[in-house]
Design a protein around this motif. Sequence first.
Motif, PDB file in Angstrom:
ATOM      1  N   ASN A  27       0.804  -1.387   0.080  1.00 17.33           N
ATOM      2  CA  ASN A  27       0.167  -0.008  -0.020  1.00 17.33           C
ATOM      3  C   ASN A  27       0.850   1.445  -0.063  1.00 17.33           C
ATOM      4  N   SER A  60      -4.103   1.391  -4.870  1.00 14.32           N
ATOM      5  CA  SER A  60      -3.317   0.208  -4.689  1.00 14.32           C
ATOM      6  C   SER A  60      -3.478  -1.027  -5.352  1.00 14.32           C
ATOM      7  N   ASP A 124      -6.497  -5.008  -4.203  1.00 10.01           N
ATOM      8  CA  ASP A 124      -5.487  -5.319  -3.193  1.00 10.01           C
ATOM      9  C   ASP A 124      -6.183  -6.078  -1.858  1.00 10.01           C
TER      10      ASP A 124
HETATM   11 NA    NA Z   1      -5.882   0.284  -0.036  1.00  7.32          NA
END
Ligand code: NA
Length: 193
Positions: A27, A60, A124
């Motif tokens: 991240n 991300s 993610d």
């Molecule tokens: Na995130």
Amino acid sequence: MNALEQKIVTEGNVLSESVIKVDSFLNHQIDPLLMKQIGQEFTDRFSDTNITKVLTLESSGIAPAIMTGLVLGVPVVFAKKRKPITLADHFSTEVYSFTKKEMNNITISKDFLSPDDNILLIDDFLANGQAVSGMVDIVKQAGANLAGVGIVIEKGFQHGGKILRQDGIRVESLAIISSMENNKITFDKEGAL
Ligand code: NA
Ligand code: G4P
Ligand code: NA
């Protein structure tokens, strides 16, 4: 334990019973070798379907998505959280973030999704599934086919995965965290990378 689970255990920071910080490889700082493995794994898992495009949500989701697109040899499109003034004709949908307690309007240009597309969604995290549901909605608006969803880290104790699978959506998660209680991370073995 697979390489991703190992990374989560050694570098993840459990902030509460429901939130884990993985800023050292996913991240914030990004581990390209791990992302490459992730791209290969998603490609293997979806090798039975002819993916034409990978779709994700900024920011991300982009790293695992681009690695997957690289291995598959297909373009990667990311949904934008803020509508750029330059974005003309677009699909959009509302996504509520439980983490940030705010509504986001996500948008994708109509130039990059078509009814001929067979889409692999990548993200993610999967928590409550709002982000993925928003992208599923956009795939429907485009009249494209949804091949499935690839998730790097699913929090199995939240309900996104269950809801999507109940809707008949194929969800492949590379690590499924079943609990983070008492600072101890346990995994659901079905998620092995
Ligand atoms: Na995130
Ligand atoms: P949902 O989409 O599954 O419903 O999840 P939620 O609204 O709760 O997620 C909001 C944001 O927080 C998403 O990132 C999501 O990836 C992330 N997130 C959810 N749970 C966790 C967690 O336990 N740890 C970490 N590190 N992130 C989590 P985003 O707002 O889209 O931000 P970004 O993509 O720009 O990083
Ligand atoms: Na995300």
